[in-house]
Design an enzyme around this catalytic site. Structure first.
Site, PDB file in Angstrom:
ATOM      1  N   THR A  19       0.869  -1.131  -0.066  1.00  0.00           N
ATOM      2  CA  THR A  19      -0.007  -0.078   0.153  1.00  0.00           C
ATOM      3  C   THR A  19       0.813   1.190  -0.155  1.00  0.00           C
ATOM      4  O   THR A  19       1.986   1.145   0.011  1.00  0.00           O
ATOM      5  CB  THR A  19      -0.878  -0.040   1.445  1.00  0.00           C
ATOM      6  OG1 THR A  19       0.092  -0.182   2.395  1.00  0.00           O
ATOM      7  CG2 THR A  19      -1.827  -1.030   1.288  1.00  0.00           C
ATOM      8  N   VAL A  29       7.715  -2.567   7.209  1.00  0.00           N
ATOM      9  CA  VAL A  29       8.050  -1.179   7.347  1.00  0.00           C
ATOM     10  C   VAL A  29       8.507  -0.307   5.997  1.00  0.00           C
ATOM     11  O   VAL A  29       9.451  -0.836   5.663  1.00  0.00           O
ATOM     12  CB  VAL A  29       8.734  -0.373   8.517  1.00  0.00           C
ATOM     13  CG1 VAL A  29       8.797   0.848   8.617  1.00  0.00           C
ATOM     14  CG2 VAL A  29       8.211  -1.005   9.841  1.00  0.00           C
ATOM     15  N   LYS A  30       7.698   0.351   5.446  1.00  0.00           N
ATOM     16  CA  LYS A  30       8.001   0.992   3.898  1.00  0.00           C
ATOM     17  C   LYS A  30       8.490   2.388   4.188  1.00  0.00           C
ATOM     18  O   LYS A  30       7.811   3.016   4.839  1.00  0.00           O
ATOM     19  CB  LYS A  30       6.684   0.840   3.197  1.00  0.00           C
ATOM     20  CG  LYS A  30       7.102   0.977   1.695  1.00  0.00           C
ATOM     21  CD  LYS A  30       5.775   0.787   0.847  1.00  0.00           C
ATOM     22  CE  LYS A  30       5.830   0.815  -0.448  1.00  0.00           C
ATOM     23  NZ  LYS A  30       4.561   0.813  -1.034  1.00  0.00           N
ATOM     24  N   LEU A  31       9.880   2.306   3.792  1.00  0.00           N
ATOM     25  CA  LEU A  31      10.635   3.670   3.860  1.00  0.00           C
ATOM     26  C   LEU A  31      11.015   4.423   2.561  1.00  0.00           C
ATOM     27  O   LEU A  31      11.337   3.625   1.592  1.00  0.00           O
ATOM     28  CB  LEU A  31      11.746   3.297   4.874  1.00  0.00           C
ATOM     29  CG  LEU A  31      11.600   2.471   6.110  1.00  0.00           C
ATOM     30  CD1 LEU A  31      12.883   1.960   6.378  1.00  0.00           C
ATOM     31  CD2 LEU A  31      11.351   3.656   7.236  1.00  0.00           C
TER      32      LEU A  31
END
Ligand code: G3P
Length: 217
Positions: free
Chosen positions: A27, A86-88
């Site tokens: 997402t 965790v999207k960074l």
């Protein structure tokens, strides 16, 4: 190759999961907004809802762009469910945060990657996934698939464990070409995944089989 669906739409996630080929979900803030999911609490709840539908990894993007903020948000996201990745963003503090989370054994996805150099940095920082956006490169007359090929070559040279997650996938040919090039994962819309099903000879062949069966029964 793993198949992720790139949406925050729960019905579409359910449909892909029911097909039996779904390995995870990605997402981003734009996809959340598209579904009308706003406000930190609602967004966190939505991630939990997604995790309850699928078995695999669910990428949840931080909004902060500073190291301390990314750590705070990333820890809250990771605490929601072990499926959360965790999207960074691919910026200096994002790389630092990636190293921080990978040292702690928290899965990461470094996003908004548009060059082989950025992908190399993400791998050096221990990213679980790197997300090259192939469709957006195609949009500006640059070969997105070539980037997948370059990253594959570099990662294989050194045995980096970071998985290449082809993102901004728009259609079936992107999926097939990414598979040929050895992308570990692709994330795309439900339409592209379901598009792989289609062939007119399958439809006409099945119609003929059923017609012939009916003749004798
Ligand atoms: O996976 C990244 C994606 O959400 C961006 O896709 O189609 O907006 O370039 P797109």
């Amino acid at each position: 190759m793993k198949f992720f669906i790139d949406t925050a739409n729960l019905d579409q996630i359910r449909e892909a999961q029911a097909l039996g080929v779904l390995d995870g979900v990605t997402t981003n803030p734009s996809l959340m907004a598209k579904e009308g999911i706003t406000g930190a609490d609602n967004i966190l709840k939505h991630y939990v809802d997604i995790c309850n539908i699928v078995d695999g990894d669910v990428s949840a993007e931080v909004i902060a762009t500073d190291f301390a903020g990314m750590i705070k948000e990333g820890e809250a996201l990771a605490a929601l469910n072990p499926q959360i990745v965790v999207k960074l963003p691919m910026i200096a503090d994002g790389v630092k945060a990636c190293k921080y989370f990978s040292d702690k054994g928290i899965k990461t996805n470094v996003t908004l990657v548009f060059s082989a150099g950025q992908a190399l940095l993400a791998a050096k920082a221990g990213a679980t996934y790197v997300s090259p956006f192939i469709g957006r490169l195609d949009d500006i007359s640059t070969d997105g698939l070539n980037l997948i090929s370059e990253i594959r070559h570099i990662y294989d040279n050194y045995g980096f464990g970071t998985e290449i997650l082809a993102a901004s996938v728009r259609h079936t040919m992107h999926i097939i070409d990414c598979a040929k090039l050895g992308s570990d994962v692709m994330t795309g819309p439900l339409s592209a995944i379901k598009g792989l099903l289609k062939h007119p000879l399958t439809d006409s062949g099945l119609a003929q089989f059923l017609a012939d069966y009916k003749k004798g029964n």
